[in-house]
Design a protein around this motif. Structure first.
Motif, PDB file in Angstrom:
ATOM      1  N   HIS A   1       0.854  -1.194   0.000  1.00 33.74           N
ATOM      2  CA  HIS A   1       0.000   0.000   0.000  1.00 33.74           C
ATOM      3  C   HIS A   1       0.887   1.240   0.000  1.00 33.74           C
ATOM      4  CE1 HIS A   1      -2.812   3.048   1.605  1.00 33.74           C
ATOM      5  NE2 HIS A   1      -3.745   2.299   1.064  1.00 33.74           N
ATOM      6  N   LYS A   2       0.430   2.282  -0.655  1.00 33.19           N
ATOM      7  CA  LYS A   2       1.253   3.501  -0.797  1.00 33.19           C
ATOM      8  C   LYS A   2       1.566   4.176   0.536  1.00 33.19           C
ATOM      9  CE  LYS A   2      -2.566   6.763  -1.783  1.00 33.19           C
ATOM     10  NZ  LYS A   2      -3.666   5.965  -1.242  1.00 33.19           N
ATOM     11  N   ASN A   3       0.768   3.900   1.576  1.00 33.79           N
ATOM     12  CA  ASN A   3       1.003   4.512   2.885  1.00 33.79           C
ATOM     13  C   ASN A   3       1.599   3.535   3.908  1.00 33.79           C
ATOM     14  OD1 ASN A   3      -1.865   6.202   1.987  1.00 33.79           O
ATOM     15  ND2 ASN A   3       0.027   7.309   2.384  1.00 33.79           N
ATOM     16  N   ILE A   4       2.207   2.476   3.398  1.00 34.28           N
ATOM     17  CA  ILE A   4       2.896   1.514   4.276  1.00 34.28           C
ATOM     18  C   ILE A   4       4.306   1.304   3.728  1.00 34.28           C
ATOM     19  CG2 ILE A   4       2.934  -0.880   5.114  1.00 34.28           C
ATOM     20  CD1 ILE A   4      -0.146  -0.823   5.018  1.00 34.28           C
ATOM     21  N   ILE A   5       5.289   1.360   4.608  1.00 32.23           N
ATOM     22  CA  ILE A   5       6.685   1.158   4.193  1.00 32.23           C
ATOM     23  C   ILE A   5       6.820  -0.217   3.523  1.00 32.23           C
ATOM     24  CG2 ILE A   5       8.988   0.609   5.130  1.00 32.23           C
ATOM     25  CD1 ILE A   5       8.665   3.584   4.994  1.00 32.23           C
ATOM     26  N   ARG A   6       7.375  -0.205   2.325  1.00 28.86           N
ATOM     27  CA  ARG A   6       7.482  -1.431   1.547  1.00 28.86           C
ATOM     28  C   ARG A   6       8.751  -2.198   1.910  1.00 28.86           C
ATOM     29  NH1 ARG A   6       8.711  -2.221  -4.156  1.00 28.86           N
ATOM     30  NH2 ARG A   6       8.027  -4.334  -4.605  1.00 28.86           N
ATOM     31  N   VAL A   7       8.629  -3.517   2.037  1.00 25.31           N
ATOM     32  CA  VAL A   7       9.804  -4.358   2.295  1.00 25.31           C
ATOM     33  C   VAL A   7      10.267  -4.941   0.968  1.00 25.31           C
ATOM     34  CG1 VAL A   7      10.656  -6.409   3.504  1.00 25.31           C
ATOM     35  CG2 VAL A   7       9.056  -4.869   4.640  1.00 25.31           C
ATOM     36  N   HIS A   8      11.516  -4.635   0.589  1.00 30.78           N
ATOM     37  CA  HIS A   8      12.042  -5.125  -0.691  1.00 30.78           C
ATOM     38  C   HIS A   8      12.464  -6.586  -0.606  1.00 30.78           C
ATOM     39  CE1 HIS A   8      11.874  -1.133  -2.322  1.00 30.78           C
ATOM     40  NE2 HIS A   8      12.733  -0.650  -1.449  1.00 30.78           N
ATOM     41  N   GLU A   9      13.189  -6.934   0.479  1.00 29.91           N
ATOM     42  CA  GLU A   9      13.576  -8.341   0.639  1.00 29.91           C
ATOM     43  C   GLU A   9      13.984  -8.623   2.079  1.00 29.91           C
ATOM     44  OE1 GLU A   9      17.098  -9.963  -1.228  1.00 29.91           O
ATOM     45  OE2 GLU A   9      18.015  -7.995  -1.455  1.00 29.91           O
ATOM     46  N   THR A  10      14.045  -9.907   2.418  1.00 32.06           N
ATOM     47  CA  THR A  10      14.440 -10.361   3.750  1.00 32.06           C
ATOM     48  C   THR A  10      15.654 -11.267   3.600  1.00 32.06           C
ATOM     49  OG1 THR A  10      12.088 -10.387   4.318  1.00 32.06           O
ATOM     50  CG2 THR A  10      13.545 -11.458   5.848  1.00 32.06           C
ATOM     51  N   LEU A  11      16.685 -10.998   4.404  1.00 31.58           N
ATOM     52  CA  LEU A  11      17.904 -11.815   4.349  1.00 31.58           C
ATOM     53  C   LEU A  11      18.200 -12.349   5.742  1.00 31.58           C
ATOM     54  CD1 LEU A  11      20.053  -9.118   2.485  1.00 31.58           C
ATOM     55  CD2 LEU A  11      19.122 -11.166   1.399  1.00 31.58           C
ATOM     56  N   GLU A  12      18.834 -13.533   5.823  1.00 29.36           N
ATOM     57  CA  GLU A  12      19.254 -14.045   7.124  1.00 29.36           C
ATOM     58  C   GLU A  12      20.703 -14.480   7.043  1.00 29.36           C
ATOM     59  OE1 GLU A  12      17.922 -16.934  10.817  1.00 29.36           O
ATOM     60  OE2 GLU A  12      16.657 -16.881   9.036  1.00 29.36           O
ATOM     61  N   SER A  13      21.521 -13.991   8.013  1.00 35.76           N
ATOM     62  CA  SER A  13      22.951 -14.343   8.014  1.00 35.76           C
ATOM     63  C   SER A  13      23.151 -15.643   8.790  1.00 35.76           C
ATOM     64  CB  SER A  13      23.769 -13.223   8.662  1.00 35.76           C
ATOM     65  OG  SER A  13      23.570 -13.232  10.065  1.00 35.76           O
ATOM     66  N   ALA A  14      24.329 -16.230   8.634  1.00 37.48           N
ATOM     67  CA  ALA A  14      24.652 -17.494   9.320  1.00 37.48           C
ATOM     68  C   ALA A  14      24.666 -17.300  10.840  1.00 37.48           C
ATOM     69  CB  ALA A  14      26.012 -17.999   8.839  1.00 37.48           C
ATOM     70  N   GLU A  15      24.918 -16.046  11.296  1.00 36.80           N
ATOM     71  CA  GLU A  15      24.980 -15.793  12.754  1.00 36.80           C
ATOM     72  C   GLU A  15      23.598 -15.534  13.366  1.00 36.80           C
ATOM     73  OE1 GLU A  15      27.002 -13.055  10.832  1.00 36.80           O
ATOM     74  OE2 GLU A  15      27.969 -14.960  10.337  1.00 36.80           O
ATOM     75  N   GLY A  16      22.540 -15.720  12.576  1.00 35.55           N
ATOM     76  CA  GLY A  16      21.191 -15.548  13.136  1.00 35.55           C
ATOM     77  C   GLY A  16      20.714 -14.111  13.160  1.00 35.55           C
TER      78      GLY A  16
END
Length: 268
Positions: free
Chosen positions: A67-82
């Protein structure tokens, strides 16, 4: 962490926010060729309930909202250290709390412009079966004149016609509805509506309606209702909307649909 993000095309910059087990940093995205915000959550620092319940829920919710009034999440990443990294659009103009501190009480048309956008964001959330549960001025960011809702860390999924009630205390005391503070089963969507009332009051008056340093007294104030400072000359329609939003009886408080139809918003 820097090496991990760099390998994924993000060059870390300054810290722009800090939570209990997370940090938000500015970064430059090679892929998008622009600045982004990266929320870095350390799973090793968070309490068990947060890691088991709230974090998976937040990740599930933010990836489905658009939605135009909600911060958009481009991607989610997870590192080996959690460490989990949420790469989000950057709202460069801070939050509306800082804005009001800087500008002072907003004239009604300016407050209305921002509040209308918040109504649209929450209407979209509620229609998508999501209650935010941590609405406050610090979670409403600005990108130019556009309001962007953020931080779904306490959000809950609710099927659209669900009558499911919540017992969890979430959010900030100053913005919490009476039923949330009292710990009685409540409808989280009605809690969002109350918090919106507190936000509107802050936009118009530049201070919160209730003093949250003394909770019993705050509950008493909430039941009594909050007078709008006389010197601000706020219109009767706007005062009426504030009264509806800050209705202590949640069964009488309007839904977001009811709020969106209020004359102060529709007759602008």
């Amino acid at each position: 962490m820097e090496g991990f993000l760099l390998a994924n095309g993000y060059q870390l910059g300054r810290t722009i926010g800090e939570g209990m087990y997370s940090k938000v940093k500015e970064a430059f995205s090679q892929k998008h060729q622009k600045k982004v915000a990266i929320k870095i959550i350390d799973k090793n620092k968070g309490p068990e309930e947060f890691i088991r319940r709230f974090l998976p829920r937040e990740l599930q919710i933010i990836t489905r909202l658009n939605h135009k009034n909600i911060i958009r999440v481009h991607e989610t990443l997870e590192s080996a250290e959690g460490k989990i990294c949420l790469v989000m659009e950057l709202a460069e103009d801070g939050d509306i709390f800082d804005y009001v501190v800087r500008e002072g009480p907003l004239p009604e048309p300016s407050a209305r412009t921002l509040f209308c956008q918040l109504v649209e964001a929450i209407q979209y959330c509620h229609n998508s079966g999501v209650a935010h549960r941590d609405l406050k001025c610090e979670n409403a960011l600005l990108q130019g004149h556009t309001l962007k809702l953020t931080d779904f860390g306490f959000a809950k999924l609710l099927p659209r016609d669900s009558r499911e009630l919540s017992w969890t205390f979430c959010g900030s005391t100053a913005y919490a509805a009476p039923e949330v503070l009292q710990g009685v089963p409540h409808d989280s969507r009605k809690g969002d509506v109350w918090s919106m009332g507190v936000i509107l009051y802050v936009l118009l008056c530049a201070h919160p309606p209730f003093d949250d340093t003394d909770i019993p007294n705050m509950l008493h104030q909430q039941q009594k209702g909050v007078p709008v400072p006389r010197h601000l000359e706020i219109s009767k329609e706007c005062q009426n909307l504030l009264k509806m939003l800050l209705e202590p009886d949640m069964t009488l408080r309007p839904s977001i649909e009811g709020v969106s139809r209020h004359p102060w918003l529709t007759n602008a």
